[in-house]
Write a protein that holds these residues in place. Structure first.
Motif, PDB file in Angstrom:
ATOM      1  N   GLY A 165      67.261   2.230 -28.065  1.00 14.80           N
ATOM      2  CA  GLY A 165      68.425   2.583 -27.171  1.00 14.80           C
ATOM      3  C   GLY A 165      69.240   1.292 -26.751  1.00 14.80           C
ATOM      4  O   GLY A 165      70.209   1.447 -26.218  1.00 14.80           O
ATOM      5  N   ARG A 166      68.678   0.121 -26.950  1.00 13.83           N
ATOM      6  CA  ARG A 166      69.386  -1.127 -26.390  1.00 13.83           C
ATOM      7  C   ARG A 166      70.478  -1.536 -27.196  1.00 13.83           C
ATOM      8  O   ARG A 166      70.372  -1.326 -28.636  1.00 13.83           O
ATOM      9  CB  ARG A 166      68.389  -2.257 -26.234  1.00 13.83           C
ATOM     10  CG  ARG A 166      67.513  -1.973 -24.926  1.00 13.83           C
ATOM     11  CD  ARG A 166      66.386  -2.954 -24.865  1.00 13.83           C
ATOM     12  NE  ARG A 166      65.444  -2.952 -26.106  1.00 13.83           N
ATOM     13  CZ  ARG A 166      64.362  -3.635 -26.305  1.00 13.83           C
ATOM     14  NH1 ARG A 166      64.253  -4.729 -25.309  1.00 13.83           N
ATOM     15  NH2 ARG A 166      63.608  -3.660 -27.099  1.00 13.83           N
ATOM     16  N   GLY A 167      71.509  -2.043 -26.775  1.00 11.66           N
ATOM     17  CA  GLY A 167      72.702  -2.434 -27.607  1.00 11.66           C
ATOM     18  C   GLY A 167      73.316  -1.115 -28.192  1.00 11.66           C
ATOM     19  O   GLY A 167      74.001  -1.455 -29.525  1.00 11.66           O
ATOM     20  N   MET A 168      73.376  -0.065 -27.770  1.00  9.62           N
ATOM     21  CA  MET A 168      73.835   1.121 -28.317  1.00  9.62           C
ATOM     22  C   MET A 168      74.736   1.777 -27.120  1.00  9.62           C
ATOM     23  O   MET A 168      74.333   2.170 -26.283  1.00  9.62           O
ATOM     24  CB  MET A 168      72.755   1.958 -28.697  1.00  9.62           C
ATOM     25  CG  MET A 168      73.274   3.523 -29.359  1.00  9.62           C
ATOM     26  SD  MET A 168      71.831   4.376 -29.522  1.00  9.62           S
ATOM     27  CE  MET A 168      70.814   3.515 -30.490  1.00  9.62           C
ATOM     28  N   LYS A 169      76.217   1.911 -27.639  1.00 13.08           N
ATOM     29  CA  LYS A 169      76.829   2.424 -26.742  1.00 13.08           C
ATOM     30  C   LYS A 169      77.942   3.251 -27.358  1.00 13.08           C
ATOM     31  O   LYS A 169      78.522   3.067 -28.446  1.00 13.08           O
ATOM     32  CB  LYS A 169      78.070   1.341 -25.954  1.00 13.08           C
ATOM     33  CG  LYS A 169      77.156   0.440 -24.913  1.00 13.08           C
ATOM     34  CD  LYS A 169      76.584   1.011 -23.777  1.00 13.08           C
ATOM     35  CE  LYS A 169      75.568   0.517 -23.055  1.00 13.08           C
ATOM     36  NZ  LYS A 169      74.861   1.150 -22.159  1.00 13.08           N
TER      37      LYS A 169
END
Length: 451
Positions: A165-169
């Motif tokens: 979920g990191r670097g996910m927008k």
């Protein structure tokens, strides 16, 4: 077959690999940090080597220390488990350069699938369906705007080297794109040292479906059905099922045939899991994990296959010895991940376990390294147990899980056991009516109600 294997991991997965080795007559070497000196995997292994202080960077990610431990103990192979170095292509190369077998895919395939853009390009070439999105990394914000206009909002900006979920927008409309672009790149750079991002169409009600495969060195590839991993909080899975309440055998067979044919073409070996979003009857590939998954037990329960044993056999050069038609699916399995966290706030809860009692009975399995008196360290992942049940039908599996949860005792620390009780009792879950967004909303409702 190997005579001795070093297990480059800790906790329940290290214990899981040890058990498979023990049944195969293979001696094991446990590596551990100073914080894990009294851990169960260390107690049960044939040999153990301390490889550093509590920090994972100085111990479980210390490649030189792990390779040294393998050398001095005479290990012939290394099993990386999951997490830590399991998807580190350089580590796989170094293991083999030292004359040891790496129990996993080749370094080339780890590298190929570790970059999400390369993985998507590869799957596109193999005919595996993808989520609509950019063909590669987005170099500029203007390029991102063009792709978003083409595939229509909402869109998802994702780190090329990302995970968890990191670097996910998400950008719901054009006015949110610039901020999503900026934050995703900053998070990707901070987490992975690489700010490359790409774009996908944001699906509003998908399920997260993954397919387990095994491939040997002789061109044989088989799949072991799907797992539904849609119950997630902040992109972290909490509950998994095999099979999915949303799929039928025809859908499973169709995607399975595509995947196994494709992986055979690229010469993939050992275990792997292909992850898809599934919505409106359509599969869309998102990524491939080139390792054993946390949730592999539910697959083992419905297929009757020891996936770790198969990994070891493949790494030793053996053939699978069976084809797709030999794989049988029986009943339904559910896994609850029990973590050392507050069940409402999810604040970490390390500390001493005063009392531990694992449930039992027909169709109940607990993968855990806990014991009464053990102190859960604060330095690592909060997963402390995986409670898995198997029954002839999904309804019976839910009933069995509710009974097993009632029996399980972990006293002294907070865990997510109360949350799992509530999930299993919820009518929407019992009906199989959920998507990847369901659990976040469920947790929010529970929090507002003061659960």
């Amino acid at each position: 077959m190997f005579k001795k294997i070093l297990i480059a991991n800790r906790g329940e997965i290290a214990l899981r690999v040890h058990r498979a080795c023990q049944e195969m007559g293979i001696r094991t070497v446990a590596v551990h940090s100073t914080a894990d000196a009294s851990a169960m995997h260390v107690r049960l292994a044939d040999e153990s080597v301390c490889i550093g202080p509590p920090s994972a960077r100085e111990s479980y990610l210390n490649v030189a220390a792990i390779l040294s431990a393998a050398t001095i103990t005479g290990a012939e192979a290394i099993h990386p488990g999951y997490g830590f170095l399991s998807e580190n292509a350089r580590f796989a190369e170094m293991v083999e350069a030292h004359g040891l077998a790496f129990i996993g895919p080749t370094a080339d395939h780890i590298r190929m699938m570790g970059d999400k853009i390369t993985a998507k390009d590869t799957m596109r070439q193999l005919g595996v369906p993808l989520v609509p999105g950019s063909d590669g990394a987005l170099e500029t914000l203007e390029e991102a705007r063009e792709v978003a206009e083409k595939i229509k909002y909402p869109v998802l900006i994702k780190a090329a080297a990302g995970g968890g979920g990191r670097g996910m927008k998400v950008a719901q409309h054009e006015g949110e794109l610039e901020e999503a672009w900026r934050v995703a790149r900053a998070e990707a750079k901070a987490a992975f040292g690489d700010d490359a991002v790409y774009m996908e169409k944001y699906l509003d009600r998908p399920r997260h479906i993954e397919l387990q495969i095994l491939a040997d060195n002789h061109g044989n590839v088989v799949h072991f059905g799907e797992r539904d991993c849609s119950l997630q909080r902040r992109h972290q899975k909490l509950v998994e099922e095999a099979g999915s309440p949303a799929l039928d055998a025809a859908a499973r067979d169709a995607i399975g045939a595509q995947v196994t044919a494709g992986l055979s073409k690229i010469g993939y070996r050992n275990a792997g899991t292909l992850e898809f979003l599934w919505q409106d009857g359509q599969f869309s590939f998102i990524e491939m994990n080139t390792r054993l998954q946390v949730e592999h037990p539910v697959t083992e329960m419905v297929c009757g296959v020891d996936l770790v044993r198969e990994q070891i056999r493949i790494a030793a050069g053996e053939k699978l010895g069976y084809g797709q038609s030999d794989v049988r699916f029986s009943g339904h399995a559910i896994e609850c991940r029990v973590t050392a966290e507050n069940p409402v706030t999810f604040a970490p809860s390390p500390g001493k376990v005063n009392t531990y009692h694992a449930p039992g009975g027909l169709g109940v399995r607990v993968d855990s390294a806990l014991y009464s008196g053990y102190s859960v360290p604060p330095h690592y992942d909060s997963l402390v147990a995986k409670l898995v049940v198997h029954a002839p039908t999904r309804a019976e599996a839910i009933a069995r899980m509710r009974r097993a949860l009632e029996e399980m005792v972990v006293d002294g620390i907070s865990t997510t056991l109360p949350l799992h009780h509530r999930i299993m009792a919820d009518p929407e879950f019992q009906a199989g009516d959920y998507t990847i967004h369901w659990l976040e909303r469920f947790v929010a409702r529970q929090s507002e109600a003061g659960a």
